[in-house]
Design a protein around this motif. Structure first.
Motif, short mmCIF file in Angstrom:
data_model
loop_
_atom_site.label_atom_id
_atom_site.label_comp_id
_atom_site.label_asym_id
_atom_site.label_seq_id
_atom_site.Cartn_x
_atom_site.Cartn_y
_atom_site.Cartn_z
N CYS A 116 2.35 1.49 -3.49
CA CYS A 116 1.17 1.97 -4.37
C CYS A 116 1.11 3.45 -4.05
O CYS A 116 0.63 4.13 -5.28
CB CYS A 116 0.09 1.26 -4.33
SG CYS A 116 0.31 -0.63 -5.04
N ASP A 117 0.80 3.91 -3.06
CA ASP A 117 0.51 5.47 -2.59
C ASP A 117 1.53 6.43 -3.46
O ASP A 117 1.20 7.29 -3.92
CB ASP A 117 0.50 5.41 -1.19
CG ASP A 117 -0.68 5.05 -0.44
OD1 ASP A 117 -1.67 4.51 -1.22
OD2 ASP A 117 -0.70 4.86 0.85
N ARG A 148 -4.23 8.09 -10.64
CA ARG A 148 -4.98 6.82 -10.50
C ARG A 148 -5.56 6.43 -11.83
O ARG A 148 -5.91 7.23 -12.72
CB ARG A 148 -6.07 7.12 -9.75
CG ARG A 148 -7.10 5.95 -9.40
CD ARG A 148 -8.14 6.35 -8.52
NE ARG A 148 -7.74 6.81 -7.07
CZ ARG A 148 -7.49 5.63 -6.01
NH1 ARG A 148 -8.11 4.48 -6.38
NH2 ARG A 148 -7.45 5.89 -4.84
N ARG A 152 0.54 6.45 -6.98
CA ARG A 152 -0.56 7.06 -7.31
C ARG A 152 -0.21 8.61 -7.13
O ARG A 152 -0.72 9.47 -7.86
CB ARG A 152 -1.57 6.84 -6.26
CG ARG A 152 -2.46 5.64 -6.70
CD ARG A 152 -3.59 5.62 -5.67
NE ARG A 152 -3.41 4.95 -4.36
CZ ARG A 152 -3.14 3.79 -3.97
NH1 ARG A 152 -3.15 2.85 -5.52
NH2 ARG A 152 -2.67 3.24 -3.08
N ASP A 153 0.88 9.08 -6.34
CA ASP A 153 1.02 10.38 -6.46
C ASP A 153 1.96 10.68 -7.48
O ASP A 153 1.62 11.93 -7.95
CB ASP A 153 2.16 10.88 -5.14
CG ASP A 153 1.50 10.74 -3.77
OD1 ASP A 153 0.02 10.79 -3.90
OD2 ASP A 153 2.15 10.58 -2.60
N GLN A 194 0.67 -1.04 0.00
CA GLN A 194 -0.05 0.02 0.12
C GLN A 194 0.85 1.25 0.05
O GLN A 194 0.44 2.35 -0.65
CB GLN A 194 -0.97 -0.19 1.05
CG GLN A 194 -1.81 1.25 1.17
CD GLN A 194 -2.73 0.96 0.16
OE1 GLN A 194 -3.47 0.12 -0.08
NE2 GLN A 194 -2.93 2.36 -0.34
N GLU A 195 1.96 1.14 0.70
CA GLU A 195 2.75 2.44 0.72
C GLU A 195 3.58 2.55 -0.51
O GLU A 195 3.60 3.77 -0.81
CB GLU A 195 3.81 2.35 2.18
CG GLU A 195 3.30 2.38 3.29
CD GLU A 195 4.28 2.07 4.53
OE1 GLU A 195 4.21 2.69 5.59
OE2 GLU A 195 4.89 1.06 4.19
#
Length: 76
Positions: free
Chosen positions: A60-61, A69, A64-65, A57-58
């Motif tokens: 992928c975050d 998305r 995304r930044d 998740q970290e």
């Protein structure tokens, strides 16, 4: 999935996050960000981040930044 299993997994995640070296994780995530922005090979940096217990998740975050998305242009 029962709530008991879910809570057990969440506690394991909290324990990993408490015991990992947070500054190393941040450093690895920053490296992933820089490499993503420059179009370089991500794999060595992803492996380093995972070795330091960064979560999917970290990572992928960060993407995304950097990339935004994804939305399927054919989906309405």
């Amino acid at each position: 999935m029962s709530s008991e299993i879910e809570e057990r997994q969440l506690e394991r995640l909290r324990q990993v996050k408490r015991s990992r070296n947070s500054s190393k994780v941040k450093e690895c995530l920053d490296q992933i960000r820089n490499v993503s922005e420059n179009g370089e090979n991500l794999m060595p940096h992803i492996l380093n981040a995972v070795r330091e217990y960064a979560t999917v998740q970290e990572i992928c975050d960060v993407w995304r930044d950097v990339f935004g998305r994804y939305t399927d242009p054919g989906y309405f």
